[in-house]
Design a protein around this motif. Structure first.
Motif, mmCIF file in Angstrom:
data_model
loop_
_atom_site.group_PDB
_atom_site.id
_atom_site.type_symbol
_atom_site.label_atom_id
_atom_site.label_comp_id
_atom_site.label_asym_id
_atom_site.label_seq_id
_atom_site.Cartn_x
_atom_site.Cartn_y
_atom_site.Cartn_z
ATOM 1 N N ARG A 182 0.814 -1.208 0.000
ATOM 2 C CA ARG A 182 0.000 0.000 0.000
ATOM 3 C C ARG A 182 0.847 1.257 0.000
ATOM 4 N NH1 ARG A 182 -3.369 -2.394 5.097
ATOM 5 N NH2 ARG A 182 -4.110 -4.274 4.024
ATOM 6 N N ARG A 183 0.202 2.371 -0.312
ATOM 7 C CA ARG A 183 0.885 3.645 -0.193
ATOM 8 C C ARG A 183 -0.114 4.778 -0.099
ATOM 9 N NH1 ARG A 183 0.296 5.321 -5.392
ATOM 10 N NH2 ARG A 183 -0.421 3.425 -6.345
ATOM 11 N N PHE A 184 0.397 5.925 0.245
ATOM 12 C CA PHE A 184 -0.425 7.126 0.359
ATOM 13 C C PHE A 184 0.367 8.255 -0.263
ATOM 14 C CE2 PHE A 184 -1.524 11.102 2.430
ATOM 15 C CZ PHE A 184 -2.890 11.119 2.260
ATOM 16 N N GLU A 185 -0.145 8.775 -1.362
ATOM 17 C CA GLU A 185 0.570 9.846 -2.051
ATOM 18 C C GLU A 185 -0.378 10.975 -2.370
ATOM 19 O OE1 GLU A 185 3.897 7.395 -4.651
ATOM 20 O OE2 GLU A 185 2.449 8.732 -5.608
ATOM 21 N N ILE A 186 0.066 12.175 -2.165
ATOM 22 C CA ILE A 186 -0.742 13.288 -2.649
ATOM 23 C C ILE A 186 0.076 14.067 -3.663
ATOM 24 C CG2 ILE A 186 -1.774 13.367 -0.342
ATOM 25 C CD1 ILE A 186 -0.975 16.212 -0.090
ATOM 26 N N HIS A 187 -0.577 14.370 -4.764
ATOM 27 C CA HIS A 187 0.045 15.121 -5.848
ATOM 28 C C HIS A 187 -0.704 16.442 -5.975
ATOM 29 C CE1 HIS A 187 2.551 11.790 -7.202
ATOM 30 N NE2 HIS A 187 1.525 11.022 -6.922
ATOM 31 N N THR A 188 -0.057 17.488 -5.532
ATOM 32 C CA THR A 188 -0.708 18.794 -5.542
ATOM 33 C C THR A 188 -0.959 19.262 -6.969
ATOM 34 O OG1 THR A 188 0.404 19.322 -3.489
ATOM 35 C CG2 THR A 188 -0.494 21.175 -4.742
ATOM 36 N N LYS A 189 -2.174 19.665 -7.223
ATOM 37 C CA LYS A 189 -2.535 20.294 -8.493
ATOM 38 C C LYS A 189 -2.532 21.797 -8.228
ATOM 39 C CE LYS A 189 -5.994 18.051 -10.539
ATOM 40 N NZ LYS A 189 -7.334 17.377 -10.599
ATOM 41 N N ARG A 190 -1.462 22.421 -8.683
ATOM 42 C CA ARG A 190 -1.222 23.826 -8.336
ATOM 43 C C ARG A 190 -2.286 24.779 -8.873
ATOM 44 N NH1 ARG A 190 4.154 25.381 -6.993
ATOM 45 N NH2 ARG A 190 3.648 27.499 -7.584
ATOM 46 N N THR A 191 -2.176 25.973 -8.403
ATOM 47 C CA THR A 191 -3.225 26.971 -8.603
ATOM 48 C C THR A 191 -3.734 27.088 -10.028
ATOM 49 O OG1 THR A 191 -2.113 28.203 -6.881
ATOM 50 C CG2 THR A 191 -3.852 29.336 -8.085
ATOM 51 N N GLN A 192 -5.040 26.924 -10.142
ATOM 52 C CA GLN A 192 -5.723 27.219 -11.394
ATOM 53 C C GLN A 192 -6.420 28.558 -11.179
ATOM 54 O OE1 GLN A 192 -6.796 23.896 -13.750
ATOM 55 N NE2 GLN A 192 -8.918 24.487 -13.648
ATOM 56 N N MET A 193 -5.979 29.562 -11.915
ATOM 57 C CA MET A 193 -6.520 30.898 -11.674
ATOM 58 C C MET A 193 -7.780 31.100 -12.491
ATOM 59 S SD MET A 193 -4.879 32.462 -9.350
ATOM 60 C CE MET A 193 -5.688 34.069 -9.563
ATOM 61 N N ASN A 194 -8.738 31.712 -11.844
ATOM 62 C CA ASN A 194 -9.966 32.101 -12.496
ATOM 63 C C ASN A 194 -9.739 33.437 -13.177
ATOM 64 O OD1 ASN A 194 -12.804 33.204 -12.604
ATOM 65 N ND2 ASN A 194 -13.077 31.101 -11.885
ATOM 66 N N ASP A 195 -10.384 33.626 -14.319
ATOM 67 C CA ASP A 195 -10.175 34.873 -15.064
ATOM 68 C C ASP A 195 -10.903 36.070 -14.464
ATOM 69 O OD1 ASP A 195 -8.570 33.723 -16.925
ATOM 70 O OD2 ASP A 195 -10.194 33.221 -18.295
ATOM 71 N N ALA B 203 -3.971 6.199 -3.272
ATOM 72 C CA ALA B 203 -3.754 5.475 -2.022
ATOM 73 C C ALA B 203 -4.751 4.339 -1.887
ATOM 74 C CB ALA B 203 -3.916 6.417 -0.833
ATOM 75 N N GLU B 204 -4.368 3.332 -1.158
ATOM 76 C CA GLU B 204 -5.331 2.346 -0.707
ATOM 77 C C GLU B 204 -6.020 3.009 0.485
ATOM 78 O OE1 GLU B 204 -2.267 1.694 -1.596
ATOM 79 O OE2 GLU B 204 -2.522 0.258 -3.233
#
Lengths: 316, 316, 316, 316
Positions: free
Chosen positions: C83-96, C110-111
């Motif tokens: 098993r593992r636990f990983e977080i992959h940050t999805k960086r800032t998506q700016m609104n117009d 992750a499991e």
């Protein structure tokens, strides 16, 4: 050729192949195993990869033109409902050293063996619980791949490629929805092209359906023209190293006999041990007029995998 | 050659290259942009792919022997700490139709562009925020890939491959840990092999380090022999289509000047726009004695990707 | 209590429980099905969740102190090899829009049901192919969850929690490696604490092993003190809503009878339909001296899931 | 109340709030930092969690009824286009021991912090590059989470919950598409319910929109009724521990002033440091007639995370 005439051909073809398809039944294990490549064999048609196969292909390279047959892999490409292709960019990780070296990479989450232009391995398909050469799913499947028939057994393929251009035969740009390609279609197209199939060929069947890739993805993934049972069985008898097409299932969809689901997958992968190439980009190759060429494809060596997305080329 | 003599050579090489490395500084944007392939170019050395390049390669195919240069992709292969390769088998989904067709597939979760034998694209590396041809990270990076310098720009490569066999020159099977390959090493090896580099070559530098792949993964990923700054700059001046090696970073690790981190990556990818091939399997090729051959590699067309795992071949 | 004396107790306990464990055999389906909650029941001990259960718990809240029993979820926490636990940050998506609203989120791979402090559901464990209440794996498992016994059946639990503090009984901070907790240990600890178990209790067994979480992860995941067969069977007879502990498997590891693998998981989840809580953070609760309290845990409603990472609390 | 009258109210509300919204501008960093919880604070409204807050909630538990406010997590639930929730079952791994213990688990691939019923943390939203308490994205964001404002700072919350039932005030089951809830709506509903807000409350605003969850997911994710700027600012002044609603964005969608995107997210998370709860299941709570109750929510302690899917409960 007039549009009326084309429709007439389609109709006749449809009737004829439906008659064939309705009688199709999967062979028993005893009828199909061991395969012609020997008991326990895991490589099937890829056993055709021998020096003479490569040399035969190399001799077809005369102009140095490389034609790409693979699609761009993107999240927006046509894809089966159970699959996806996503890349998550892992932004720059800066190194502390004086040269300010930054690295980017990406996590890819995908059924990578079964998306985009793809090469099908033998663990991909079954008749009941039995795969190519009668390897049994429950004996070789694990959570993390197959201990037999995994894609790492295939290796790169370089062989003579032959394009069978059915739309060119019919005088159309794209075969109609759900058009079943018949044996006669294949034979007439080859005759028109002046090409004879040989063992170990990579046979690419052009339907024109690829025109919809990226322009009408929803239609692309719906009913499509493709090989019927009779045509597939005839092709299998030509002893190719692989059969490919510019649609998703190779098979005509829906299958004329609706009681049978994608029999081409079973005929090729399970019964005859012949690999498949799906979602090929064949427009440029067809437009080039090249009917024979060197075909090179390098499936990823995914241990225990059922297939691989690929980026094959035709070289001539 | 005696072991003492080898060590002496190593020592001299180390001193000389350390002197070079210590003075290495990254060029400014103004010094390196636009690249020789033109302002805005995204393809760098892959622009060498032309019909004559392919024909030159095809003419080297004489025996039909195919030598695989790609590693099997498995969860247990050597891998950087920030990456992984996992396949999760999606077990048989049975079709209801009479032909009892079952399908298997797998979810793959991996930094697929940067695992196994891998092809590095230009969005992979930076000097500060600036990439090949001075494309800026913040202008082209998104959550899901790069709008410039993505791997879909590369295309398949078929060119003359040249193996530079440094262990053969030294009379060893594997270069020592952290051995820095020098310009003299490369030149002497080429001379011994009787081969002259030409523009558009795929230059594969054999270190012997690949012997540790799968036998001592921990050591494989530790300090390794590889190119130093001077050797890399000399290779870049030969105008190759790519440079590859049988180790993970191509660069010698650690870099002799510890203030500089993997300068070979910047020299090739950022400054000169030359692609890299890492983790090559070169043992069989070296053992074959082939020093020139057709090299074919088909990077996956990952839209916006930084690299691709690949399964290249040498054909001769 | 002297250290010598403690070791003597350990030794006696070990011998005694080993005798018990060696004779343990899994009951047949006929012996254990239907469960006491009725044929077809999927919720087991969670059926204890009734208004009076909640009121009994609420009455224990006297100071308003909340003690967190959940671990922080991070990539570096102790985790099983599969098993593992990983977080992959999805960086800032700016609104117009004019308010310059940026959004961050993250992909988690992750499991997730089986990492960190975790709540085990009934589809997690089997005896052969048979799960709680004799639901059969092959009948209810799909590629994407279980059609029976999924975690969405559980619901939030709020009940009286009881801490059984075995290290406090023994006068140590942490039970020794592979110490098997016996029925006598549990009974003596309860007696010392002056607490009597009641049906529907959440029974938390303190071992002290959690001291190693984040300080010696490797040892934490190795042999650990925990419940033996006899203690688990005795606890099951007390009719709790769940049993939890501050180690990974609840069971002592390795099991004293090495021919039997983690019988506590089968005793609780498969045979008796009692949920488990693993990797609890019990140090603060034990230090507080609270032996009964309101226990609240909110498993994620993962449809078809085998478990859920959780962040339970004790309130008093 | 007649339908005509309702529409009249809607119209007036719409005009009035649009006037407010058009003038809304994000405050400068200087105007909003440090937050009232102190310079550097990362926990915002969660600082309300104190023994008296918990006791106040516990005193509201009178019947022992638990009402679940969390949605079932499934692949088919409503979800933003950039997110997904997938579980991949890892089928039985059998243990070799005599007790034939099999284990199932599943890989979950999801933006687990931002799917289903979800709790928003402060690193989720920005004004430009600035988050709650003026923590800057580029200083605290990494590939794998945020070094400040991560969800592990929140902790479990147990407080008095108040349901503001706007549909009940209006005599409808569900507010119309894009209906903007006004300050007057909130005040009148509270007055009708005989409830007064207090600091540290968890304020749940019922819109009735949740009726579409699972019945018309496409409409659920489209234009929705919700809080406008004025209502959100008024709620923020009541000093709650969190604000939640039974829609996806809490904000009315589209925002009446289309130049401003989801200002409620900025007002709550960035400016005032108040947590949000989205996609609540409020039908059962509203039907129960309970307007105050104990609210318990246990966000997962995702280190560096922007949010957490949750399964909160109301207890009374």
């Amino acid at each position: 050729m007039s549009r009326v005439l084309i429709l007439a051909i389609v109709l006749v073809g449809g009737v004829s192949s439906a008659a064939h398809a309705q009688s199709w039944q999967t062979p028993s294990d005893a009828q199909r195993c061991p395969s012609k490549w020997g008991a326990g064999d895991q490589r099937g048609s890829a056993n055709h990869m021998k020096p003479e196969t490569v040399l035969r292909a190399a001799r077809l390279i005369k102009t140095g033109q490389v034609i790409e047959l693979g699609r761009v892999l993107s999240a927006s490409m046509p894809i089966q409902a159970t699959r996806r292709f996503e890349i998550h960019t892992k932004r720059t990780q800066m190194n502390d050293a004086s040269n300010r070296r930054g690295s980017n990479e990406e996590l890819v989450v995908a059924e990578i063996g079964q998306v985009g232009t793809q090469f099908d391995g033998f663990s991909h398909q079954t008749i009941g619980n039995s795969m190519y050469n009668c390897h049994k799913v429950e004996e070789v499947a694990s959570r993390n791949g197959f201990s037999k028939l995994g894609l790492e057994n295939v290796g790169a393929l370089m062989t003579r490629g032959v394009l069978i251009d059915v739309p060119a035969l019919k005088g159309v740009q794209m075969l109609p929805d759900s058009y079943e390609i018949t044996v006669a279609d294949l034979q007439q197209a080859l005759k028109k092209q002046g090409v004879t199939l040989q063992p170990a060929d990579a046979i690419l069947v052009h339907t024109g359906w690829g025109r919809l890739w990226g322009t009408d993805n929803s239609r692309y993934m719906g009913p499509n023209p493709g090989l019927g049972v009779a045509a597939a069985e005839w092709l299998a008898r030509q002893d190719p190293i692989l059969v490919g097409s510019d649609n998703a299932p190779v098979n005509v969809t829906p299958n004329p006999d609706p009681k049978v689901s994608n029999p081409v997958h079973q005929i090729m992968l399970v019964i005859n041990g012949i690999h498949l190439l799906e979602n090929l980009k064949l427009d440029e190759l067809a437009a080039s007029g090249a009917h024979e060429f060197a075909l090179v494809v390098q499936p990823l060596k995914i241990e225990g995998g059922t297939g691989s997305t690929v980026a094959p080329i035709a070289v001539r």
